[in-house]
Scaffold this motif. Structure first.
Motif, short mmCIF file in Angstrom:
data_model
loop_
_atom_site.label_atom_id
_atom_site.label_comp_id
_atom_site.label_asym_id
_atom_site.label_seq_id
_atom_site.Cartn_x
_atom_site.Cartn_y
_atom_site.Cartn_z
N LEU A 51 30.50 14.35 -25.71
CA LEU A 51 30.57 14.68 -24.29
C LEU A 51 32.02 14.61 -23.82
O LEU A 51 32.68 13.58 -23.95
N THR A 53 34.12 14.57 -20.69
CA THR A 53 33.99 14.35 -19.24
C THR A 53 35.32 14.61 -18.53
O THR A 53 36.38 14.70 -19.15
N SER A 54 35.22 14.72 -17.20
CA SER A 54 36.40 14.82 -16.32
C SER A 54 37.32 15.97 -16.71
O SER A 54 38.54 15.85 -16.69
N ARG A 66 35.91 20.89 -11.28
CA ARG A 66 35.71 19.82 -12.26
C ARG A 66 34.36 20.01 -12.95
O ARG A 66 33.39 20.45 -12.33
N SER A 68 31.99 18.89 -16.92
CA SER A 68 31.88 18.21 -18.21
C SER A 68 31.36 19.21 -19.24
O SER A 68 30.73 20.21 -18.88
N ARG A 144 28.27 21.13 -17.83
CA ARG A 144 27.49 20.22 -17.01
C ARG A 144 28.33 19.67 -15.85
O ARG A 144 29.55 19.69 -15.89
N ASP A 145 27.63 19.15 -14.86
CA ASP A 145 28.26 18.40 -13.76
C ASP A 145 29.40 19.18 -13.11
O ASP A 145 30.50 18.65 -12.90
#
Length: 231
Positions: A51, A53-54, A66, A68, A144-145
């Motif tokens: 994963l 992230t950020s 932003r 992921s 994602r996200d």
């Protein structure tokens, strides 16, 4: 004689004098070569998920999007996985990161948010060549996200609300037009058939609980003529 047991979740790469001599699958094996000339490396072939992230990239119309990235893969070629790169997982992570950023940068932010689910197939295909060189099968690369800056989010909400309001106004206008068209058709039918007006008057009076008074008179030539009044 040296024997080696390999589990179903791994493969064993056997080198003799530094050269790959065998790749052993699950089971019990007799190792080739003398022990002091031989080395064994075990490679996990189960599915893995990395994963990222950020992550942040500029979309085609706004900066600061932003997100992921989820990368799911497994080792398909243990020798390539050990030989091609000093850190194949890190190289794979970089390939997924670049592919995701390029995908976001090529689209407007509205398309990024709404098309996130459809990005998986494109990102997986983009990362697959680099992964194959590393001896890896990429199973899925997904976005994602996804988050946009606060001012952009507020602007998107305003645009969405305006679009819904415009659609509601259009539906109301269509309903009013249909009602006017039906009323015009009914008026035209009454003008062309006066008897319908009398019948409709009687029906309206009956439905409203009123009284209907009929006036009968003799017509010229003995024919009967009738009229109706509702009260």
């Amino acid at each position: 004689m040296t024997r080696l047991t390999v589990t179903e979740s791994e493969r064993a790469v056997v080198r003799v004098d530094g050269v790959v001599a065998a790749v052993l699958a699950a089971g019990r094996h007799r190792l080739p070569g003398r022990a002091w000339r031989r080395s064994v490396e075990r490679v996990d072939v189960r599915e893995r998920t990395v994963l990222l992230t950020s992550q942040e990239s500029a979309a085609a119309d706004v900066p600061g999007v932003r997100f992921s990235v989820a990368l799911r893969f497994r080792v398909a070629d243990p020798v390539a996985f050990l030989v091609v790169s000093a850190d194949p997982v890190d190289d794979l992570r970089l390939a997924a990161q670049v592919a995701a950023r390029d995908w976001v940068a090529a689209r407007a932010v509205d398309d990024v948010v709404s098309g996130r689910a459809g990005a998986t197939a494109e990102l997986t295909a983009a990362v697959a060549p680099a992964a194959a060189r590393l001896g890896v099968d990429v199973l899925e690369v997904s976005l994602r996200d996804v988050a946009v800056p606060g001012e952009v989010r507020r602007a998107l909400l305003e645009v969405s609300a305006a679009r819904l309001e415009a659609q509601a106004r259009l539906e109301r206008a269509r309903g009013e037009t249909a009602a006017l068209r039906a009323l015009a058709n009914g008026t035209r039918a009454l003008e062309q058939n006066p008897a319908l007006l009398q019948l409709r008057t009687v029906q309206a009076a009956a439905e409203g609980g009123g009284q209907v008074v009929l006036h009968l008179g003799a017509a010229v030539g003995g024919a009967a003529a009738g009229g109706a009044e509702a009260s």
